[in-house]
Structure formats: C-alpha cells, structure tokens
Write a protein that holds these residues in place. Structure first.
Motif, PDB file in Angstrom:
ATOM      1  N   GLU A  75     -16.060  -9.910  30.415  1.00 31.88           N
ATOM      2  CA  GLU A  75     -15.348 -11.172  30.609  1.00 31.88           C
ATOM      3  C   GLU A  75     -16.353 -12.323  30.748  1.00 31.88           C
ATOM      4  OE1 GLU A  75     -12.105 -10.738  33.486  1.00 31.88           O
ATOM      5  OE2 GLU A  75     -12.336 -12.911  33.806  1.00 31.88           O
ATOM      6  N   PHE A  76     -17.439 -12.046  31.494  1.00 37.27           N
ATOM      7  CA  PHE A  76     -18.482 -13.054  31.655  1.00 37.27           C
ATOM      8  C   PHE A  76     -19.070 -13.443  30.293  1.00 37.27           C
ATOM      9  CE2 PHE A  76     -23.028 -13.924  31.665  1.00 37.27           C
ATOM     10  CZ  PHE A  76     -23.095 -15.043  32.501  1.00 37.27           C
ATOM     11  N   ASP A  77     -19.373 -12.427  29.458  1.00 37.14           N
ATOM     12  CA  ASP A  77     -19.955 -12.678  28.135  1.00 37.14           C
ATOM     13  C   ASP A  77     -19.030 -13.549  27.286  1.00 37.14           C
ATOM     14  OD1 ASP A  77     -22.162 -11.280  28.792  1.00 37.14           O
ATOM     15  OD2 ASP A  77     -21.755  -9.530  27.520  1.00 37.14           O
ATOM     16  N   GLU A  78     -17.733 -13.229  27.339  1.00 39.21           N
ATOM     17  CA  GLU A  78     -16.766 -14.016  26.564  1.00 39.21           C
ATOM     18  C   GLU A  78     -16.772 -15.475  27.001  1.00 39.21           C
ATOM     19  OE1 GLU A  78     -12.857 -12.134  26.623  1.00 39.21           O
ATOM     20  OE2 GLU A  78     -13.784 -10.348  25.695  1.00 39.21           O
ATOM     21  N   GLN A  79     -16.785 -15.674  28.314  1.00 40.34           N
ATOM     22  CA  GLN A  79     -16.819 -17.031  28.863  1.00 40.34           C
ATOM     23  C   GLN A  79     -18.136 -17.729  28.519  1.00 40.34           C
ATOM     24  OE1 GLN A  79     -14.524 -18.898  30.502  1.00 40.34           O
ATOM     25  NE2 GLN A  79     -13.107 -17.257  29.920  1.00 40.34           N
ATOM     26  N   PHE A  80     -19.208 -16.938  28.586  1.00 38.22           N
ATOM     27  CA  PHE A  80     -20.544 -17.480  28.397  1.00 38.22           C
ATOM     28  C   PHE A  80     -20.721 -18.133  27.026  1.00 38.22           C
ATOM     29  CE2 PHE A  80     -25.018 -17.178  27.159  1.00 38.22           C
ATOM     30  CZ  PHE A  80     -25.643 -17.765  28.244  1.00 38.22           C
ATOM     31  N   VAL A  81     -20.230 -17.460  25.960  1.00 39.21           N
ATOM     32  CA  VAL A  81     -20.434 -17.996  24.612  1.00 39.21           C
ATOM     33  C   VAL A  81     -19.433 -19.099  24.264  1.00 39.21           C
ATOM     34  CG1 VAL A  81     -21.608 -16.013  23.619  1.00 39.21           C
ATOM     35  CG2 VAL A  81     -19.104 -16.096  23.594  1.00 39.21           C
ATOM     36  N   ASN A  82     -18.531 -19.370  25.205  1.00 34.00           N
ATOM     37  CA  ASN A  82     -17.560 -20.436  24.982  1.00 34.00           C
ATOM     38  C   ASN A  82     -18.246 -21.783  25.222  1.00 34.00           C
ATOM     39  OD1 ASN A  82     -15.266 -21.868  24.602  1.00 34.00           O
ATOM     40  ND2 ASN A  82     -14.260 -21.217  26.521  1.00 34.00           N
ATOM     41  N   MET A  83     -19.085 -22.190  24.276  1.00 32.03           N
ATOM     42  CA  MET A  83     -19.822 -23.458  24.410  1.00 32.03           C
ATOM     43  C   MET A  83     -19.893 -24.134  23.054  1.00 32.03           C
ATOM     44  SD  MET A  83     -23.705 -21.991  24.816  1.00 32.03           S
ATOM     45  CE  MET A  83     -23.714 -20.336  25.427  1.00 32.03           C
ATOM     46  N   GLU A  86     -23.862 -26.787  18.919  1.00 32.90           N
ATOM     47  CA  GLU A  86     -25.270 -27.168  19.093  1.00 32.90           C
ATOM     48  C   GLU A  86     -25.887 -26.407  20.268  1.00 32.90           C
ATOM     49  OE1 GLU A  86     -26.942 -29.611  17.292  1.00 32.90           O
ATOM     50  OE2 GLU A  86     -25.209 -29.921  15.972  1.00 32.90           O
ATOM     51  N   GLU A  87     -25.094 -26.341  21.354  1.00 36.77           N
ATOM     52  CA  GLU A  87     -25.541 -25.679  22.577  1.00 36.77           C
ATOM     53  C   GLU A  87     -25.796 -24.196  22.306  1.00 36.77           C
ATOM     54  OE1 GLU A  87     -22.596 -26.541  25.503  1.00 36.77           O
ATOM     55  OE2 GLU A  87     -23.805 -25.699  27.127  1.00 36.77           O
ATOM     56  N   LEU A  88     -24.883 -23.581  21.548  1.00 37.14           N
ATOM     57  CA  LEU A  88     -25.029 -22.172  21.208  1.00 37.14           C
ATOM     58  C   LEU A  88     -26.333 -21.947  20.448  1.00 37.14           C
ATOM     59  CD1 LEU A  88     -23.626 -19.313  21.110  1.00 37.14           C
ATOM     60  CD2 LEU A  88     -22.775 -19.972  18.868  1.00 37.14           C
ATOM     61  N   PHE A  89     -26.632 -22.873  19.544  1.00 36.36           N
ATOM     62  CA  PHE A  89     -27.863 -22.738  18.774  1.00 36.36           C
ATOM     63  C   PHE A  89     -29.097 -22.862  19.634  1.00 36.36           C
ATOM     64  CE2 PHE A  89     -28.710 -21.719  14.534  1.00 36.36           C
ATOM     65  CZ  PHE A  89     -27.454 -21.507  13.992  1.00 36.36           C
ATOM     66  N   ASP A  90     -29.049 -23.780  20.617  1.00 34.60           N
ATOM     67  CA  ASP A  90     -30.176 -23.905  21.544  1.00 34.60           C
ATOM     68  C   ASP A  90     -30.401 -22.591  22.292  1.00 34.60           C
ATOM     69  OD1 ASP A  90     -30.612 -26.500  20.790  1.00 34.60           O
ATOM     70  OD2 ASP A  90     -29.450 -27.387  22.425  1.00 34.60           O
ATOM     71  N   LEU A 106     -25.436 -11.174  21.471  1.00 35.16           N
ATOM     72  CA  LEU A 106     -24.193 -11.803  21.922  1.00 35.16           C
ATOM     73  C   LEU A 106     -23.984 -13.150  21.230  1.00 35.16           C
ATOM     74  CD1 LEU A 106     -21.795 -11.926  24.009  1.00 35.16           C
ATOM     75  CD2 LEU A 106     -23.386 -13.083  25.550  1.00 35.16           C
ATOM     76  N   CYS A 107     -25.022 -13.988  21.221  1.00 33.71           N
ATOM     77  CA  CYS A 107     -24.883 -15.334  20.677  1.00 33.71           C
ATOM     78  C   CYS A 107     -24.795 -15.325  19.153  1.00 33.71           C
ATOM     79  CB  CYS A 107     -26.025 -16.220  21.146  1.00 33.71           C
ATOM     80  SG  CYS A 107     -25.978 -16.496  22.916  1.00 33.71           S
TER      81      CYS A 107
END
Lengths: 159, 239
Positions: A75-83, A86-90, A106-107
């Motif tokens: 659940e944390f991982d799912e929430q984590f990539v919810n960005m 541009e941010e995901l790429f960083d 994950l990313c």
C-alpha cells in the motif's frame, strides 16, 4: 547514523540500516569513505526527502514477510509512486545514481504504466525527445505493425 | 546489422535526441507490453533500434516470464487443439493449406514453428505478429522439424531431419540440416549422420534438442547439440 547532503546544501541524517539499501552508499561505508557527510551532487533536497522516506519504510524488508506487513508495504509503494511525472523522473534518476534496486524497479514500473497507452506524439513530449526519423522510416514502422497503432486505449494526452 | 555498427548508430542517435540516461530508458521500456513497444519504435532512431536489440529483448522476455498470466505451453502441440490466437495469425498472414492434425506446432522461448506436409516450415512470433517462411525444403512424413534455442549465443535454430531408406527392417539413417534464424539464407547440411528407426517429437532444453527414436523393440534418445551441430544417440530402453 549516516549524514547525506543534497545539492542545495541540506543535510539529512539516516539510519545506517536504511541507507545501506543503496548499493553505492553501502560500498562507500564498507570502504571507509563515509566518515563524515556524504555529498550527493546529483540530488536535490525535495527528491532526497522522497528517497529517504522510501528507505525508512523499507528498512526491514525481510522482516515484513514474517510479520505480515507485506500488504502494508504494498500500500505504501502504491501511494509512494502517486506523484507528478517530473518528480517521478527525479526519483528514478536518484535511485539509479544511488543504486537502489527495489526503488528503481518500483518507479520504472510506474513510469511504464503511465507510458503504456500513450500515442507516439505524447511519449515524445513526455520524454522530451526530438524525432529524428524520416517520414518514410516512420511509415515503414507503421506498415510493419499497423495493429500497434490502433485501438481505443491509445491516449494522446500528456499527463 | 553487426554489433559495432549498430551501437555506433544507436549512440549517435541517442546523444542527439535524449536527455534521459540510456540505462534508464532501457529499464523503463523493458517494463512495457509488446504492443506499446511496437508503437514506440516510431519515437526516434534510438528507440527503433533499442526495441530490436538482443540485450533488450532478453531483458524484456525475462521480465515477462515473471508476470502473472503468462501462457504456459508444452513444447509440441498437435494441431487438433491449437491456441486460437496463434492459429488466427497464421491463417491471416500466410497462404496456407488448411491446417490438419498431421501438422505440428512447436514452441521454444517465445517463438512458434509450424511444420506442415509438403511446405517449408513457418516461424511465428505471436508477440510481434511476425511470420517468416523458411527456405524451401522437402517435407514429407519421414521428416521432422524441430525448433531450438541456444541460450549462450541467444539464437534460434531449426533442425530438419530427413529419414532415408525407410523400408521396414532395414537400417534407416537420417540427413540433417540446420537453419539459424536471422543469420542463414539457406539450410546448412550437416555431415554428422544420425541413425534412426522412426522419429517422434523433440524437445529443446538448454541448447540441446532431444528426440525420441521409437521403433518396436528399441527406443533411443537422440540428442542434437545446437552449439556444435553434433548429434549423439543414447539408448534408454531395449526390448
């Protein structure tokens, strides 16, 4: 505790158990090169905060399976990539630089999920790519597999 | 295209068109389904060549294997009950006689090989929907076609075995041809002669094709090593 310094000169303290998920830092510690602050010239503080958040949550990956915390972690991982894109790429760039395998997977999976149904035009814009194929070359690729360019799922929007 | 020329072109195109590091693009794209990849070949020269790159294909395949829902198939399927998707691609794409129960569909590492009487074998990649007909070779009921994968060099090879002198009770020998996908233009005859009575289906494991040689009082396993193009025979049962 290990001290990390972002490229905008902010320092963060992270537990050694968390930070050694980064192969790069783990090697530095093992080689005795991490006595004071570790400077990270490629990572800004905003991204570093995200990475540390991930490292702290995944600190006891092995134990999660035993204690039944797997669902929690998922659940944390799912929430984590919810960005943002541009941010995901960083974060991907940082995970690649620090060599944190699980975070990279994950990313990249999240990036792939977002690109999967995009049109060629949309992907070029999202990845900032200039097309260097001639019109003939492009047409040839389309003619080879026209089915790949058709379908209701194909999305031309950029987000 | 040879590797050196390929990577030179790849890197030139890469520098010109991208700001994202090569390994990151490689990583992200390897998580994409085939339909997206076939479309994204159109993004740039670099993406076009990356999708056909051997290392990329390998990485993509190993990731696909770990995903849920992958199709599990036995090595050889009699065409009585073939996977419908494969059949529809084959029928739509080639001028083929009606497929019968005498035809064999073989599966190795993502590729299918269809062998039909009196026609050259056909290779089908269901993911990219590509169909290739192999060069003409005489296929009759005494011949056998086996698709194999050589994991070290990462290449696919087709072994074609033709039985000669098939009269009952006489010594039968077989002539062998090999065709390397993506390399050969014609079948290569192999000097190494295998002795056969009657051939039954083969299976490819770790670059070696194992075929059952089945004849009333003697059963043997014939091994054919795709790397060195050599065949051996091992007796495993005798009555």
């Amino acid at each position: 505790m290990v001290k990390l310094k972002s490229n905008d000169d902010k320092e963060f303290e992270v537990e050694e158990a968390a930070v050694i998920q980064s192969e790069m830092i783990k090697n530095m510690i093992e080689d005795g090169c991490a006595t004071s602050v570790i400077p990270l010239p490629n990572i800004d503080s905003k991204t570093l905060i995200k990475v540390i958040e991930y490292l702290n949550k995944h600190i006891n990956m092995g134990k999660a399976a035993e204690t039944g915390e797997e669902d929690d972690l998922k659940e944390f991982d799912e929430q984590f990539v919810n960005m943002g894109w541009e941010e995901l790429f960083d974060v991907i760039m940082a995970a690649n630089y620090l060599n944190i395998h699980e975070l990279m997977e994950l990313c990249c999976q999240s990036a792939a999920d977002r690109l999967k149904n995009k049109s060629v035009r949309a992907v070029r814009e999202m990845l900032k790519i200039t097309n260097d194929l001639t019109e003939e070359e492009e047409q040839e690729i389309i003619n080879d597999a026209p089915w790949a360019f058709e379908g209701p799922e194909i999305d031309d929007t950029v987000n | 295209m040879n590797t050196a020329a390929f990577s030179k072109r790849k890197m030139r195109s890469w520098r010109k068109s991208l700001s994202i590091p090569y390994e990151i693009t490689f990583h992200i794209l390897s998580h994409l389904p085939v339909k997206s990849l076939m479309r994204f070949k159109c993004i740039s020269q670099f993406h076009n060549s990356l999708v056909s790159d051997k290392d990329f294909v390998n990485k993509h395949q190993s990731l696909s294997m770990t995903r849920p829902g992958r199709i599990k198939l036995t090595n050889k399927l009699k065409m009585v009950n073939p996977p419908f998707f494969i059949l529809s691609i084959l029928i739509n794409s080639i001028d083929h006689n009606p497929i019968t129960s005498n035809d064999f569909l073989e599966f190795v590492n993502g590729l299918f090989c269809l062998s039909t009487l009196h026609q050259p074998p056909v290779i089908c990649n269901p993911s990219t929907r590509e169909i290739t007909s192999l060069p003409n070779i005489h296929v009759d009921r005494y011949s056998q076609c086996s698709l194999g994968y050589e994991p070290e060099e990462k290449i696919y090879k087709v072994l074609f075995v033709q039985l000669e002198n098939t009269r009952i009770y006489s010594e039968t020998y077989a002539r062998n041809w090999v065709f390397t996908l993506g390399v050969d233009k014609s079948w290569k005859n192999i000097d190494n002669v295998l002795h056969f009575r009657r051939l039954k289906e083969g299976v490819c494991i770790n670059g070696v094709i194992y075929m059952l040689n089945d004849y009333i009082w003697e059963k043997t396993v014939v091994e054919f090593d795709l790397k060195v193009h050599m065949g051996y025979q091992k007796i495993y049962m005798r009555f």
